[in-house]
Write a protein that holds these residues in place. Structure first.
Motif, PDB file in Angstrom:
ATOM      1  N   GLN A 637       0.815  -1.222   0.000  1.00  0.00           N
ATOM      2  CA  GLN A 637       0.000   0.000   0.000  1.00  0.00           C
ATOM      3  C   GLN A 637       0.847   1.269   0.000  1.00  0.00           C
ATOM      4  N   TYR A 638       2.147   1.112   0.107  1.00  0.00           N
ATOM      5  CA  TYR A 638       3.059   2.261   0.195  1.00  0.00           C
ATOM      6  C   TYR A 638       3.677   2.544  -1.174  1.00  0.00           C
ATOM      7  N   TYR A 639       3.646   3.837  -1.596  1.00  0.00           N
ATOM      8  CA  TYR A 639       4.199   4.244  -2.877  1.00  0.00           C
ATOM      9  C   TYR A 639       4.997   5.533  -2.681  1.00  0.00           C
ATOM     10  N   THR A 640       5.960   5.710  -3.566  1.00  0.00           N
ATOM     11  CA  THR A 640       6.636   7.010  -3.659  1.00  0.00           C
ATOM     12  C   THR A 640       6.404   7.546  -5.057  1.00  0.00           C
ATOM     13  N   VAL A 641       5.982   8.787  -5.145  1.00  0.00           N
ATOM     14  CA  VAL A 641       5.653   9.411  -6.424  1.00  0.00           C
ATOM     15  C   VAL A 641       6.592  10.584  -6.635  1.00  0.00           C
ATOM     16  N   GLU A 642       7.167  10.668  -7.824  1.00  0.00           N
ATOM     17  CA  GLU A 642       8.125  11.729  -8.108  1.00  0.00           C
ATOM     18  C   GLU A 642       7.469  13.093  -7.951  1.00  0.00           C
ATOM     19  N   ASN A 643       8.168  13.967  -7.249  1.00  0.00           N
ATOM     20  CA  ASN A 643       7.719  15.348  -6.987  1.00  0.00           C
ATOM     21  C   ASN A 643       6.499  15.423  -6.069  1.00  0.00           C
ATOM     22  N   LYS A 644       5.998  14.283  -5.614  1.00  0.00           N
ATOM     23  CA  LYS A 644       4.834  14.317  -4.734  1.00  0.00           C
ATOM     24  C   LYS A 644       5.086  13.587  -3.422  1.00  0.00           C
ATOM     25  N   GLY A 652      -8.866   2.580  -1.690  1.00  0.00           N
ATOM     26  CA  GLY A 652      -8.780   2.567  -3.144  1.00  0.00           C
ATOM     27  C   GLY A 652      -8.207   3.818  -3.769  1.00  0.00           C
ATOM     28  N   LYS A 653      -7.777   4.824  -2.965  1.00  0.00           N
ATOM     29  CA  LYS A 653      -7.215   6.056  -3.511  1.00  0.00           C
ATOM     30  C   LYS A 653      -5.862   6.334  -2.870  1.00  0.00           C
ATOM     31  N   LEU A 654      -4.942   6.859  -3.685  1.00  0.00           N
ATOM     32  CA  LEU A 654      -3.644   7.255  -3.167  1.00  0.00           C
ATOM     33  C   LEU A 654      -3.758   8.627  -2.512  1.00  0.00           C
ATOM     34  N   ILE A 655      -3.286   8.727  -1.269  1.00  0.00           N
ATOM     35  CA  ILE A 655      -3.336  10.001  -0.552  1.00  0.00           C
ATOM     36  C   ILE A 655      -1.941  10.301  -0.021  1.00  0.00           C
ATOM     37  N   PRO A 656      -1.621  11.573   0.217  1.00  0.00           N
ATOM     38  CA  PRO A 656      -0.291  11.905   0.746  1.00  0.00           C
ATOM     39  C   PRO A 656      -0.083  11.296   2.133  1.00  0.00           C
ATOM     40  N   LEU A 657       1.128  10.806   2.375  1.00  0.00           N
ATOM     41  CA  LEU A 657       1.493  10.284   3.686  1.00  0.00           C
ATOM     42  C   LEU A 657       2.305  11.353   4.417  1.00  0.00           C
ATOM     43  N   VAL A 658       1.855  11.764   5.592  1.00  0.00           N
ATOM     44  CA  VAL A 658       2.492  12.837   6.353  1.00  0.00           C
ATOM     45  C   VAL A 658       3.127  12.248   7.607  1.00  0.00           C
ATOM     46  N   ARG A 659       4.421  12.504   7.777  1.00  0.00           N
ATOM     47  CA  ARG A 659       5.136  12.036   8.962  1.00  0.00           C
ATOM     48  C   ARG A 659       5.178  13.173   9.988  1.00  0.00           C
ATOM     49  N   LEU A 660       4.474  12.993  11.109  1.00  0.00           N
ATOM     50  CA  LEU A 660       4.458  14.020  12.145  1.00  0.00           C
ATOM     51  C   LEU A 660       5.854  14.234  12.740  1.00  0.00           C
ATOM     52  N   GLU A 661       6.689  13.182  12.711  1.00  0.00           N
ATOM     53  CA  GLU A 661       8.045  13.327  13.237  1.00  0.00           C
ATOM     54  C   GLU A 661       8.837  14.351  12.424  1.00  0.00           C
ATOM     55  N   THR A 662       8.547  14.420  11.116  1.00  0.00           N
ATOM     56  CA  THR A 662       9.241  15.390  10.267  1.00  0.00           C
ATOM     57  C   THR A 662       8.713  16.800  10.498  1.00  0.00           C
ATOM     58  N   LEU A 663       7.370  16.922  10.626  1.00  0.00           N
ATOM     59  CA  LEU A 663       6.770  18.252  10.786  1.00  0.00           C
ATOM     60  C   LEU A 663       7.159  18.887  12.119  1.00  0.00           C
ATOM     61  N   PHE A 664       7.253  18.056  13.183  1.00  0.00           N
ATOM     62  CA  PHE A 664       7.472  18.608  14.521  1.00  0.00           C
ATOM     63  C   PHE A 664       8.844  18.251  15.099  1.00  0.00           C
ATOM     64  N   ASP A 665       9.733  17.746  14.227  1.00  0.00           N
ATOM     65  CA  ASP A 665      11.131  17.507  14.606  1.00  0.00           C
ATOM     66  C   ASP A 665      11.242  16.628  15.855  1.00  0.00           C
ATOM     67  N   THR A 666      10.608  15.482  15.777  1.00  0.00           N
ATOM     68  CA  THR A 666      10.707  14.501  16.854  1.00  0.00           C
ATOM     69  C   THR A 666      11.234  13.194  16.268  1.00  0.00           C
ATOM     70  N   ARG A 667      11.288  12.139  17.068  1.00  0.00           N
ATOM     71  CA  ARG A 667      11.846  10.866  16.595  1.00  0.00           C
ATOM     72  C   ARG A 667      10.802   9.769  16.776  1.00  0.00           C
ATOM     73  N   SER A 668      10.506   9.052  15.669  1.00  0.00           N
ATOM     74  CA  SER A 668       9.520   7.983  15.699  1.00  0.00           C
ATOM     75  C   SER A 668      10.184   6.656  16.044  1.00  0.00           C
ATOM     76  N   ASP A 669       9.373   5.694  16.521  1.00  0.00           N
ATOM     77  CA  ASP A 669       9.885   4.359  16.832  1.00  0.00           C
ATOM     78  C   ASP A 669      10.190   3.558  15.568  1.00  0.00           C
ATOM     79  N   PHE A 670       9.478   3.898  14.467  1.00  0.00           N
ATOM     80  CA  PHE A 670       9.593   3.102  13.246  1.00  0.00           C
ATOM     81  C   PHE A 670      10.022   3.983  12.081  1.00  0.00           C
TER      82      PHE A 670
END
Length: 743
Positions: A637-644, A652-670
C-alpha cells in the motif's frame, strides 16, 4: 431620454438594495453606494426637476459623514432614498408629485437655496423631457433638534446596576418582539403574539420613564399606543403596520445600545437619534386607521359568516355594554359559531397553575471561571487516579472513594458545561427578519420554516454561527430560489421555502439549511473551476468533491453580481468560520429540487473529543471530526511518487502520507510505514494519512490555550493536560495540511 431614465432607475434600485442588505459598517458597500450617487448627480442635469439633484447631493454628503463615522444614524438616508424613488417614479410616469423637501434636507444637513422651486421654464427643460408638474417646496426655518432629558453617565454603582439590567432585559425583549411581529404578519389573529409585543413595549416604556430616558420612553409610548389599538381590534395588521413597528424596534435597539456604549465609555447616554420620523409614521397610521366599525365584524361579514344586519345589531348592543366583546355578542345572538370566533383567540388562555422555573442571572465572566476551574478539577482528579501510588495500592476503600470522586467530578463537569449551553433559537429567529427583508428586496416569495430551535449549543458559538448562516441564507434566496414566475413554469409553488433545522447527532450539533430551489449546477461548477485553474481538465472528481469547490476563495457561478451575493466571498467566509469552530460543512443537492447544507459542530468549544496518539515520546490529539479511518498499512500500500513524496493507498485512492516526526522535529519508533499505524484524516475535501507509532485511545480533553508566544504555531490548535500530567498537543488539520504541502 429613455436611456438616462433606465440608468437612473438602475442606480436608485442598486442603492436601495444595498441599503436593505447593509450589514454593519460595510465600507466597500457604502463606497459603491457613493459611486452610484455620483453617477446620479451627473444624470440629474437631464431631469426636469432641480430638487432631484439637490436631494442626491444631500444624500451623498450625508453618506460620506457616515463613512467617516461623524454620524451613525442611517434613518434620514433611508427616508431620502425612499423620497428619491418617489420623485423618479413621478418623472418616469409623467405625473404630478408634490413633496415638502425642506424638513428632510434639514435632517440630511442640507437646505434649499430658494424658498420655492417651481417647474423649470421651457428653455431650462432638456429637449424631449416629459412635462411634469412642479414640486413646490416651502421652506420654514430649520427646526431645532428635539431635546429629551436623560440621566448623566456619572452615576453610583447601584444605579449603574439598575441601568445595566434595563439594557439587557430590553434588548432581549426586542429580539423576541421581532419574531412575534413576523408571526403576526403571517397570522394577524395571533392574539398571544400581540399581547407579548404589547407587554415588551409597555415594560420598556415604564422602566425608561423611571430611569429618565425620555427619548426611549416617548418612542416606546407611541408604539404601545398603536399596539393597543391593534390588540383592541381597531386596526387590521398589514405590511405597513408591521414595517413601522419593526422600524420602531430597530430605533429602540440603537437608542438602548447607545446607553450601553455611554455606560461603558463614559460618554453621553442619549446619542440623540431623531425619533420624529418614526413617531410621525406611527401617528399617521393611527390617524388613517381610525374607523367607526369593528374590523373583526367587517372580516366576518366579508367571509360570509354573518350578515351586515347582524353586525349592525351587535355594534348597537356593544354601545350599550362597552365592556362586552363583539365576538361574544355575535355568538350569544346565534349569528356565528364559537369556533369561528375562537380562531382569533386561540392560545390566549394558558393552563393555570403551571410551575415557573426560577432563574438567576450570572455574570458571564464568573460562569467562564467556573467552567475553567471545573476543567482543572477534572484534570487533577484524572492525575490522582493515574498516580503510581494509587494504581499500586491495594486499599479497596481508597479505590472506592476515588471511584465516587470520579462520578461526582464527571457529573459536575457535565453540569457546568450545560451552563454554557443556550438554545440556538435566538440565532434562528434573527433569520426571520433577514428572509423577510431579502424576499422584499429581491421580489421573491419566501417562507422560513424552523425546527429544533430549542436545541442547545455552546453560547460562545452562537455569535460565531450568525455570520455563516447569514451568508448561506442570502445565497439561498438570491441563487437557490427561483422567481415566482420561474417556479410556476416548472410546476412549483410560487412561494419558495427555506428550512432551518437543528439537532444532536453523534455528540455533535447539526444545523441544516435547506431550500427547494433550483439546486447546484454540477456542470457549471466544473466549467468555472477549470476556467479558474482550480482543477485540471482531465480531473475526475466525485460529486461531493465538485460541490465542495464552491467553498474556494473567489469562486462563484453567478452570471451577474447582485447586491445580495455573487462575488464569490460568501461561501469562503462560511467555510473558514465553521472551521474556526472545529466544524465541517457538507452538501447534498438535486438539480431542480433544491440543496441542503449540513453544518456539523462540536457541542462545546471547551472540550474536544479526539483520538490520543503517540509519535516517539510525544502525545497528540487528533479531533474526532477529522478522522476517516485508522489502519496498519502493508508494504504493497506504500508508494513514492516523483515530486509528490510518499503516498499511501486508503480506500482505493492514493493520498499523501504525512510524517508528524518530520513536521514537529521529533523521533519515531519506526522508519517504514508498514511498521507503524496510519490515521486517514480529511481537511477541505482533501485526505491525507498521518503516520503514527501508537493509538492510545479515544478521550475527551479540556482545551488549554498555548499562550501568546505559541498561539501562532502552525499545525497546533491548543494543548490538553493528560492524566499523567503531561501535555498533549491538539492537532489543527488546516495547519498540518499547509505544512505537508510545503515540505
Amino acid at each position: 431620454m429613455v436611456e438616462p431614465l433606465e440608468t437612473i432607475e438602475a442606480r436608485i434600485e442598486a442603492i436601495s438594495l444595498a441599503l436593505v442588505t447593509l450589514d454593519g459598517e460595510d465600507i466597500p458597500v457604502m463606497g459603491q453606494m457613493l459611486n452610484d450617487l455620483g453617477d446620479l448627480k451627473t444624470f440629474a442635469a437631464t431631469l426636469p426637476l432641480p430638487d432631484f439633484g439637490l436631494l442626491v447631493g444631500a444624500l451623498s454628503g450625508y453618506l460620506e459623514k457616515i463613512v467617516l463615522r461623524e454620524i451613525s444614524d442611517l434613518e434620514p438616508f433611508e427616508t431620502g432614498i425612499g423620497q428619491l424613488q418617489a420623485i423618479f417614479r413621478a418623472i418616469a410616469d409623467q405625473v404630478d408629485h408634490h413633496v415638502e423637501l425642506a424638513p428632510l434636507l434639514a435632517h440630511l444637513g442640507a437646505f434649499l437655496p430658494d424658498a420655492t422651486i417651481g417647474e423649470p421654464s421651457s428653455d431650462q427643460r432638456p429637449a424631449g423631457a416629459p412635462q411634469t408638474a412642479s414640486t413646490t417646496v416651502s421652506v420654514p426655518p430649520p427646526a431645532a433638534a428635539e431635546h429629551f432629558s436623560c440621566p448623566e453617565a456619572d452615576m453610583d454603582e447601584e444605579d449603574r446596576e439598575i441601568v445595566s439590567g434595563f439594557i439587557v432585559e430590553s434588548l432581549e425583549s426586542l429580539e423576541t418582539v421581532e419574531v412575534s411581529l413576523i408571526d403576526l404578519e403571517q397570522d394577524d389573529s395571533e392574539k398571544e403574539g400581540i399581547n407579548a409585543i404589547f407587554r415588551a413595549f409597555h415594560t420598556i416604556k415604564g422602566v425608561s420613564s423611571f430611569l429618565g430616558f425620555m427619548r426611549i420612553n416617548r418612542l416606546a409610548h407611541r408604539s404601545e399606543n398603536l399596539l393597543d389599538k391593534i390588540r383592541s381590534g381597531e386596526f387590521i395588521v398589514d405590511g405597513d403596520v408591521i414595517d413601522v413597528i419593526l422600524d420602531s424596534v430597530d430605533l429602540l435597539k440603537r437608542l438602548i445600545q447607545g446607553v450601553q456604549t455611554g455606560m461603558e465609555g463614559g460618554g453621553p447616554l442619549d446619542i440623540g437619534l431623531n425619533i420624529a420620523p418614526v413617531v410621525a409614521r406611527i401617528e399617521a397610521i393611527q390617524a388613517a386607521g381610525d374607523m367607526a366599525d369593528s374590523p373583526i365584524g367587517e372580516i366576518l361579514v366579508d367571509q360570509g359568516a354573518i350578515s351586515r344586519q347582524h353586525l349592525d345589531d351587535a355594534l348597537t348592543q356593544q354601545k350599550a355594554a362597552p365592556g362586552k366583546k363583539l365576538g361574544r355578542i355575535l355568538v350569544e345572538a346565534g349569528a356565528t359559531s364559537p369556533k369561528q370566533v375562537a380562531a382569533a383567540l386561540r392560545e390566549q388562555k394558558k393552563v393555570s397553575g403551571q410551575r415557573m422555573d426560577l432563574q438567576v442571572k450570572v455574570d458571564t465572566l464568573k460562569l467562564d471561571s467556573l467552567v475553567d476551574l471545573t476543567g482543572e478539577l477534572v484534570i487533577a482528579q484524572s492525575m490522582l487516579r493515574q498516580h503510581p501510588y494509587i494504581v499500586n495500592s491495594g486499599d479497596q476503600h481508597l479505590l472506592h472513594t476515588l471511584g465516587q470522586l470520579n462520578q461526582i467530578t464527571s457529573s459536575l463537569q457535565t453540569m457546568t458545561m450545560s451552563l454554557r449551553m443556550v438554545p440556538i433559537k435566538s440565532t434562528f429567529q434573527k433569520m426571520l427578519r433577514l428572509v423577510r427583508d431579502l424576499a422584499k428586496s429581491s421580489g421573491k416569495k419566501v417562507q422560513l420554516r424552523m425546527t429544533g430551535e430549542d436545541t442547545e449549543i455552546d453560547r460562545n458559538m452562537v455569535d460565531e454561527l450568525y455570520e455563516p448562516m447569514v451568508h448561506m441564507i442570502r445565497n439561498s434566496v438570491d441563487h437557490g430560489l427561483e422567481t415566482p414566475e420561474d417556479r410556476e413554469a416548472v410546476n412549483k409553488s410560487p412561494m419558495g421555502t427555506i428550512s432551518l433545522k437543528a439537532y444532536h447527532k453523534g455528540g455533535n450539533i447539526v444545523v441544516e439549511i435547506d431550500d427547494d430551489g433550483r439546486g447546484l449546477n454540477r456542470d457549471r461548477i466544473l466549467q468555472k473551476a477549470r476556467a479558474n485553474g482550480l482543477i485540471d481538465d482531465d480531473s475526475r472528481l466525485s460529486d461531493s468533491e465538485i460541490y465542495n469547490l464552491i467553498f474556494q476563495p473567489g469562486f462563484s457561478t453567478a452570471r451577474a453580481v447582485t447586491e445580495i451575493s455573487g462575488r464569490g466571498v460568501g461561501m469562503d467566509v462560511v467555510k473558514k468560520a465553521i472551521e474556526r469552530l472545529r466544524g465541517r460543512v457538507d452538501i447534498q443537492t438535486t438539480a431542480g429540487q433544491g440543496s441542503t447544507f449540513y453544518i456539523s459542530l462540536p457541542l462545546t468549544l471547551a472540550i474536544i473529543e479526539g483520538m490520543l496518539v503517540r509519535v516517539g515520546q510525544e502525545r497528540y490529539v487528533i479531533p474526532a471530526l477529522s478522522i476517516i479511518e485508522s489502519f496498519r498499512p502493508t508494504a504493497e500500500q506504500y508508494y513514492t511518487v516523483e515530486n509528490k513524496g510518499e503516498m499511501i493507498l486508503s480506500r482505493g485512492k492514493l493520498i499523501p502520507l504525512v510524517r508528524l516526526e518530520t513536521l514537529f522535529d521529533t523521533r519515531s519508533d519506526f522508519r517504514h510505514p508498514w511498521e507503524g499505524l496510519v490515521v486517514t484524516v480529511e481537511y477541505d475535501g482533501q485526505r491525507m494519512g498521518l503516520l503514527l507509532d501508537e493509538l492510545l485511545g479515544k478521550e475527551e480533553v479540556v482545551i488549554k490555550s498555548m499562550g501568546v508566544a505559541l498561539k501562532h504555531v502552525r499545525g497546533i490548535a491548543g494543548g490538553a493536560i493528560l492524566g499523567d500530567g503531561r501535555v498533549g498537543l491538539i492537532l489543527d488539520m488546516a495547519g498540518i495540511w499547509e505544512l505537508a504541502m510545503e515540505s
